[in-house]
Design a protein around this motif. Structure first.
Motif, PDB file in Angstrom:
ATOM      1  N   GLU A 217      11.698   7.849   6.230  1.00 13.16           N
ATOM      2  CA  GLU A 217      12.144   6.472   5.956  1.00 13.16           C
ATOM      3  C   GLU A 217      11.180   5.440   6.520  1.00 13.16           C
ATOM      4  O   GLU A 217      11.025   4.340   5.972  1.00 13.16           O
ATOM      5  CB  GLU A 217      13.541   6.265   6.531  1.00 13.16           C
ATOM      6  CG  GLU A 217      14.633   6.986   5.754  1.00 13.16           C
ATOM      7  CD  GLU A 217      15.967   6.988   6.494  1.00 13.16           C
ATOM      8  OE1 GLU A 217      16.022   6.412   7.606  1.00 13.16           O
ATOM      9  OE2 GLU A 217      16.925   7.580   5.968  1.00 13.16           O
ATOM     10  N   SER A 218      10.500   5.785   7.612  1.00 11.74           N
ATOM     11  CA  SER A 218       9.551   4.844   8.210  1.00 11.74           C
ATOM     12  C   SER A 218       8.213   4.836   7.474  1.00 11.74           C
ATOM     13  O   SER A 218       7.356   4.004   7.765  1.00 11.74           O
ATOM     14  CB  SER A 218       9.325   5.206   9.681  1.00 11.74           C
ATOM     15  OG  SER A 218       8.633   6.430   9.806  1.00 11.74           O
ATOM     16  N   GLY A 219       8.045   5.741   6.508  1.00 17.17           N
ATOM     17  CA  GLY A 219       6.854   5.709   5.672  1.00 17.17           C
ATOM     18  C   GLY A 219       5.914   6.880   5.807  1.00 17.17           C
ATOM     19  O   GLY A 219       4.853   6.886   5.184  1.00 17.17           O
ATOM     20  N   LEU A 220       6.269   7.881   6.604  1.00 15.59           N
ATOM     21  CA  LEU A 220       5.382   9.030   6.792  1.00 15.59           C
ATOM     22  C   LEU A 220       5.542  10.026   5.649  1.00 15.59           C
ATOM     23  O   LEU A 220       6.628  10.557   5.441  1.00 15.59           O
ATOM     24  CB  LEU A 220       5.696   9.722   8.131  1.00 15.59           C
ATOM     25  CG  LEU A 220       4.930  11.017   8.426  1.00 15.59           C
ATOM     26  CD1 LEU A 220       3.428  10.764   8.438  1.00 15.59           C
ATOM     27  CD2 LEU A 220       5.383  11.620   9.745  1.00 15.59           C
TER      28      LEU A 220
ATOM     29  N   CYS B 171       0.823  -1.211   0.000  1.00 17.90           N
ATOM     30  CA  CYS B 171       0.000   0.000   0.000  1.00 17.90           C
ATOM     31  C   CYS B 171       0.854   1.255   0.000  1.00 17.90           C
ATOM     32  O   CYS B 171       0.329   2.348  -0.163  1.00 17.90           O
ATOM     33  CB  CYS B 171      -0.923   0.030   1.216  1.00 17.90           C
ATOM     34  SG  CYS B 171      -2.221  -1.220   1.145  1.00 17.90           S
ATOM     35  N   GLY B 172       2.150   1.105   0.228  1.00 19.93           N
ATOM     36  CA  GLY B 172       3.045   2.242   0.058  1.00 19.93           C
ATOM     37  C   GLY B 172       3.528   2.886   1.330  1.00 19.93           C
ATOM     38  O   GLY B 172       4.347   3.781   1.284  1.00 19.93           O
ATOM     39  N   THR B 173       3.046   2.478   2.521  1.00 19.26           N
ATOM     40  CA  THR B 173       3.497   3.133   3.737  1.00 19.26           C
ATOM     41  C   THR B 173       3.093   2.350   4.961  1.00 19.26           C
ATOM     42  O   THR B 173       2.052   1.709   4.989  1.00 19.26           O
ATOM     43  CB  THR B 173       2.924   4.554   3.850  1.00 19.26           C
ATOM     44  OG1 THR B 173       3.332   5.083   5.107  1.00 19.26           O
ATOM     45  CG2 THR B 173       1.417   4.572   3.775  1.00 19.26           C
ATOM     46  N   LEU B 174       3.915   2.447   5.989  1.00 22.19           N
ATOM     47  CA  LEU B 174       3.569   1.873   7.279  1.00 22.19           C
ATOM     48  C   LEU B 174       2.754   2.845   8.115  1.00 22.19           C
ATOM     49  O   LEU B 174       2.382   2.565   9.231  1.00 22.19           O
ATOM     50  CB  LEU B 174       4.849   1.495   8.029  1.00 22.19           C
ATOM     51  CG  LEU B 174       5.653   0.340   7.421  1.00 22.19           C
ATOM     52  CD1 LEU B 174       6.950   0.169   8.177  1.00 22.19           C
ATOM     53  CD2 LEU B 174       4.846  -0.937   7.437  1.00 22.19           C
TER      54      LEU B 174
ATOM     55  N   PRO C  26      13.872  13.880   1.592  1.00 21.09           N
ATOM     56  CA  PRO C  26      12.976  13.491   0.489  1.00 21.09           C
ATOM     57  C   PRO C  26      11.502  13.784   0.785  1.00 21.09           C
ATOM     58  O   PRO C  26      10.675  12.892   0.883  1.00 21.09           O
ATOM     59  CB  PRO C  26      13.245  11.995   0.333  1.00 21.09           C
ATOM     60  CG  PRO C  26      13.662  11.542   1.694  1.00 21.09           C
ATOM     61  CD  PRO C  26      14.416  12.694   2.298  1.00 21.09           C
ATOM     62  N   TYR C  27      11.195  15.070   0.953  1.00 17.78           N
ATOM     63  CA  TYR C  27       9.808  15.472   1.165  1.00 17.78           C
ATOM     64  C   TYR C  27       8.963  15.165  -0.068  1.00 17.78           C
ATOM     65  O   TYR C  27       9.480  15.095  -1.188  1.00 17.78           O
ATOM     66  CB  TYR C  27       9.734  16.975   1.439  1.00 17.78           C
ATOM     67  CG  TYR C  27      10.429  17.436   2.691  1.00 17.78           C
ATOM     68  CD1 TYR C  27       9.872  17.225   3.947  1.00 17.78           C
ATOM     69  CD2 TYR C  27      11.647  18.111   2.612  1.00 17.78           C
ATOM     70  CE1 TYR C  27      10.515  17.668   5.096  1.00 17.78           C
ATOM     71  CE2 TYR C  27      12.294  18.555   3.758  1.00 17.78           C
ATOM     72  CZ  TYR C  27      11.727  18.330   4.992  1.00 17.78           C
ATOM     73  OH  TYR C  27      12.349  18.768   6.123  1.00 17.78           O
TER      74      TYR C  27
END
Length: 324
Positions: A109-112, A16-19, A125-126
């Protein structure tokens, strides 16, 4: 081979692209919106823009603002809270870009998904940056003052926070404009940290040092309003003062004639556009890496739109500033 339930959950999150559960959703996302303090009216405008656009797009907002203005310790603690609460989207402006950058990178990096808005937050990397060109605002408002003075005179500068991107870029614009006007003499350039009280105190000191001051350039409305108080108290009401932002009290001063002009740095528009672009992105739309919102020069000839209360303004959308 059997796949455990926990592994399936992780795989599903990655797909889904993110945690942080920020995959495309119809509505109901939670936004963490950062501003730097509770006292500057500019940030009131930012929060008003975020709130209006979030309501329109059916998202909810949790605001993160230090109780002590621009307090980096509180700012760092609030970033850690975001890592625990896991919103779907974050709107971030730095208090100290260098100090906060490692935590920002870790959150990304954690997906936010993070939109950097209002002030540049360093090399991370905004999803995107939404703001204005502080150098151009500084150059344009200084030029407005110098033209008003007929290209000659003694000027003082009330800078922002030294070392901040916003303050440094505005100061760079002031200096560049001064180089284009050889008969403008910059008597002094001192930090006022975007604050009203410090603007007044710094101006009081400059009045004691210099018998003739023809103009004042302030990096923010608050500093300009403080400078005007000091000038009025000293009986120097003929000094032309310019500033950057466009908060309602400063626009009232333009209307009254005590402030010559303001370069518009519109927190309401920035809040609106950053919120819309962030929500569109986590709902599956592509986002440009940067949106630069142009700023007008607010004068006695055109001030009326900036006196409209934030609650009565209409949010612009990102499309208004994306080149077709």
């Amino acid at each position: 081979m059997r796949i455990t339930r926990s592994i399936r959950c992780v795989l599903a999150a990655v797909i889904c692209g993110t945690l942080f559960n920020s995959a495309a959703r119809a509505d109901g996302e939670v936004i963490a919106a950062f501003t730097k303090n509770q006292v500057d009216p500019h940030f009131e405008g930012v929060r008003a823009g975020v709130a209006q656009m979030a309501e329109k797009m059916r998202a909810t907002v949790k605001y993160y603002t230090p109780t002590k203005p621009n307090n980096i310790t509180e700012g760092m603690s609030q970033l850690e809270d975001v890592g625990v609460t896991k919103p779907n989207l974050m709107l971030f402006m730095p208090i100290d870009a260098k100090a906060q950058l490692p935590t920002i990178k870790r959150l990304i990096e954690s997906g936010l998904p993070i939109i950097n808005y209002n002030d540049r937050g360093g090399d991370a990397p905004y999803l995107s940056f939404v703001g204005q060109d502080d150098y151009k605002l500084g150059y344009d408002i200084a030029k407005t003052l110098f033209d008003h003075l007929g290209g000659k005179g003694n000027v003082v500068i009330l800078e922002g926070v030294k070392g901040s991107t916003t303050g440094d870029e505005r100061k760079r614009g002031f200096d560049a404009a001064a180089k284009d006007y050889p008969n403008i003499k910059v008597l002094a350039s001192q930090p006022a940290n975007f604050q009203r009280l410090l603007g007044m105190q710094t101006m009081e000191n400059l009045i004691q040092q210099f018998s003739t001051i023809d103009g004042v350039i302030a990096a923010a409305d608050a500093s300009a309003l403080g400078a005007i108080e000091a000038l009025n108290a000293a009986g120097r009401k003929n000094v032309a003062v310019v500033s950057i932002n466009g908060v309602p009290e400063a626009v009232e001063a333009v209307k009254a004639g005590s402030l010559l002009a303001i370069a518009e740095f519109d927190g309401f528009k920035i809040g609106c556009v950053a919120t819309a672009m962030g929500l569109n992105a986590i709902r599956g739309q592509s986002a440009p890496k940067q949106i630069t919102i142009p700023g007008a020069i607010i004068t006695k000839a055109n001030y009326a739109p900036w006196l409209v209360p934030y609650k009565d303004r209409t949010c612009p959308t990102p499309d208004a500033y994306i080149a077709k």
